[in-house]
Design a protein around this motif. Structure first.
Motif, PDB file in Angstrom:
ATOM      1  N   ASP A 210      -0.181   4.277   3.320  1.00  0.00           N
ATOM      2  CA  ASP A 210      -0.550   5.678   3.539  1.00  0.00           C
ATOM      3  C   ASP A 210       0.564   6.509   4.164  1.00  0.00           C
ATOM      4  O   ASP A 210       0.293   7.502   4.840  1.00  0.00           O
ATOM      5  CB  ASP A 210      -1.857   5.803   4.332  1.00  0.00           C
TER       6      ASP A 210
ATOM      7  N   ALA B 288      -0.357   1.855  -4.241  1.00  0.00           N
ATOM      8  CA  ALA B 288      -1.805   1.950  -3.975  1.00  0.00           C
ATOM      9  C   ALA B 288      -2.283   3.307  -4.442  1.00  0.00           C
ATOM     10  O   ALA B 288      -3.037   3.965  -3.760  1.00  0.00           O
ATOM     11  CB  ALA B 288      -2.068   1.766  -2.490  1.00  0.00           C
TER      12      ALA B 288
ATOM     13  N   HIS C 266       0.878  -1.186   0.000  1.00  0.00           N
ATOM     14  CA  HIS C 266       0.000   0.000   0.000  1.00  0.00           C
ATOM     15  C   HIS C 266       0.910   1.229   0.000  1.00  0.00           C
ATOM     16  O   HIS C 266       0.965   1.996   0.945  1.00  0.00           O
ATOM     17  CB  HIS C 266      -0.912  -0.020   1.236  1.00  0.00           C
TER      18      HIS C 266
ATOM     19  N   HIS D 192       2.628   4.752  -1.538  1.00  0.00           N
ATOM     20  CA  HIS D 192       2.325   5.976  -2.293  1.00  0.00           C
ATOM     21  C   HIS D 192       3.626   6.753  -2.482  1.00  0.00           C
ATOM     22  O   HIS D 192       3.789   7.852  -1.962  1.00  0.00           O
ATOM     23  CB  HIS D 192       1.330   6.855  -1.526  1.00  0.00           C
TER      24      HIS D 192
ATOM     25  N   LYS E 127      -6.327   1.611  -9.370  1.00  0.00           N
ATOM     26  CA  LYS E 127      -6.796   1.879  -8.005  1.00  0.00           C
ATOM     27  C   LYS E 127      -8.103   2.659  -8.064  1.00  0.00           C
ATOM     28  O   LYS E 127      -8.160   3.713  -8.698  1.00  0.00           O
ATOM     29  CB  LYS E 127      -5.739   2.705  -7.261  1.00  0.00           C
TER      30      LYS E 127
HETATM   31 ZN   LIG Z   1      -3.729   4.868   0.592  1.00  0.00          ZN
END
Ligand SMILES: [Zn+2]
Length: 432
Positions: free
Chosen positions: A325, A108, A64, A66, A185
């Motif tokens: 995240d 993600a 996940h 970014h 996504k």
């Molecule tokens: Zn995310």
């Protein structure tokens, strides 16, 4: 290139077995031999690396990721960044995460349509340091969905692409696949942090025909999908339309857990609770704007629900993956390994289960249906390995400090070659 033989080490191989004393031989970009106990591997023609009793483990895998989020405070800061600055920032982030022990990532969502694609290609060509990457699309959302920062009188961009209705969704997914993404996504639920107060985590934010259209196009081209799906109905659509990676999955009911258990070989769940933790308990430290009292109590309740849901999933053998995240000012790149501690403290995992999820299970997801080649210290696997000062199965927080990661190897090559342990001259001493 000479073979490399790692000796005097403890091996956590990613499979879930207790760490054991052994040796590992790397030939080219692959692990050739793993020995156990006092069995010695032939040293002839190899560079021998004495690991000083450190722990060898597989590189961590973040499913996940970014990398294209620039550690900004707000969503529109991401959109405001021009493409030229943005790619340089993403390139630096890729180096940072590899430096911290992440040798593979499944994105993600990136923040501009070609950002992940260009970075993945650059890394694969050996032109930039970074982890192995699966490149994602930006978050595809409907109007008012997670990341829609526009005002009626003015356009603002964040990390999203807006697709309303199945026709727009089909066109956008086709376009992104043409450009070269590995996965699509979508964001089909609300998010208390991103959409407060008008689109909390329990809300569905995308219609079924839009989800179906995204899945139809992606599946027809052999691409994977991932979804930001916290709400019950959103998770249900992920299962109905075969969305492989379900991010968050907080409000899964017993009925949905039954379905997920039935299809557990086809799905992975990434709860990514670290960002909620920061808002609930560290908002003042980070001067996080917008985390008011009502929002914080909502987020705390969500953390409690996540604990209950993930415990049920774990008992059912559903693969739950850490990380996610990171890439905001209050949850920056390089701090990703905090998530390991959260898995134990907030979600009730055992440390060794957490490390298996961070390596072996991540490797299975990274394979995207192809052959699994990363995530374990195993003969034949790609040589993506870390040396850690101490035993991470006993203390996961070791991995939060880059200086405890004494070596990072990716594809048989040193990204960082071995530095001395703080207390050197030790012998490997794990119980056999
Ligand atoms: Zn995310």
């Amino acid at each position: 290139m000479a073979n490399k033989l790692f000796t005097n080490l403890v091996i956590f191989d990613g499979s879930g077995k207790k760490p054991y004393v052994g040796e590992v031989l790397v030939q080219g970009n692959r692990i050739k031999t793993v020995s156990r106990g006092s069995n010695k591997i032939n040293r002839e023609g190899a560079d021998v690396v004495d690991a000083d009793g450190a722990t060898l483990m597989p590189g961590m895998i973040n499913c996940h990721s970014h990398i294209g989020y620039p550690d900004s405070e707000g969503l529109t800061d991401i959109g405001d960044l021009p493409p030229e600055e943005h790619i340089l920032n993403a390139r630096a982030n890729a180096g940072t995460v590899l430096d911290h022990g992440f040798t593979s990532v499944v994105s993600a969502a990136c923040a501009k349509p070609r950002l992940d694609i260009v970075l993945r290609n650059e890394i694969n060509a050996g032109l930039s340091p970074g982890p192995r990457m699966r490149a994602a699309s930006p978050q595809l959302i409907g109007t008012g969905g997670n990341g829609d920062a526009r005002q009626l009188h003015m356009h603002h961009q964040s990390f999203e692409m807006i697709c309303d209705g199945p026709v727009e969704m089909r066109r956008t997914v086709r376009e992104l696949i043409r450009e070269g993404v590995d996965l699509i996504k979508i964001s089909n639920s609300g998010d208390t942090l991103g959409m407060w107060p008008n689109g909390q985590s329990g809300y569905e934010t995308m219609a079924e025909d839009e989800v179906a259209a995204a899945a139809e196009v992606a599946h027809s081209r052999g691409k994977w999908l991932a979804a930001h799906a916290r709400a019950t109905g959103s998770i249900e659509l992920c299962l109905k339309y075969g969305i492989q990676i379900i991010h968050h999955a907080t409000f899964a009911t017993t009925k949905l857990l039954d379905k997920l258990e039935e299809k557990k070989s086809k799905h992975w769940v990434c709860p990514a609770v670290g960002i909620l933790y920061v808002c609930a308990y560290e908002a003042d430290d980070w001067e996080m704007l917008g985390c008011d009292t009502a929002m914080i109590s909502n987020v705390e309740a969500e953390l409690q629900t996540a604990h209950i849901t993930m415990q049920k999933m774990l008992k059912r053998g559903i693969r739950i993956l850490p990380f996610g995240d990171y890439g905001f000012a209050f949850n920056p790149h390089g701090a990703d390994a905090r998530e390991l501690e959260h898995m134990v403290n907030l979600l009730g995992f055992k440390p060794i289960e957490t490390l298996v999820a961070a390596t072996k299970w991540g490797g299975e997801a990274f394979a995207m249906g192809g052959s699994v080649e990363v995530g374990e210290i195993k003969a034949g696997y790609l040589a993506d390995m870390l040396l850690v000062d101490g035993d991470p199965t006993k203390d996961l927080t070791l991995l939060q400090d880059r200086d405890n990661i004494l070596m990072v190897m990716k594809d048989g090559q040193y990204h960082r070659s071995l530095t001395r342990r703080r207390a050197s001259g030790r012998r490997a001493a794990a119980a056999e």
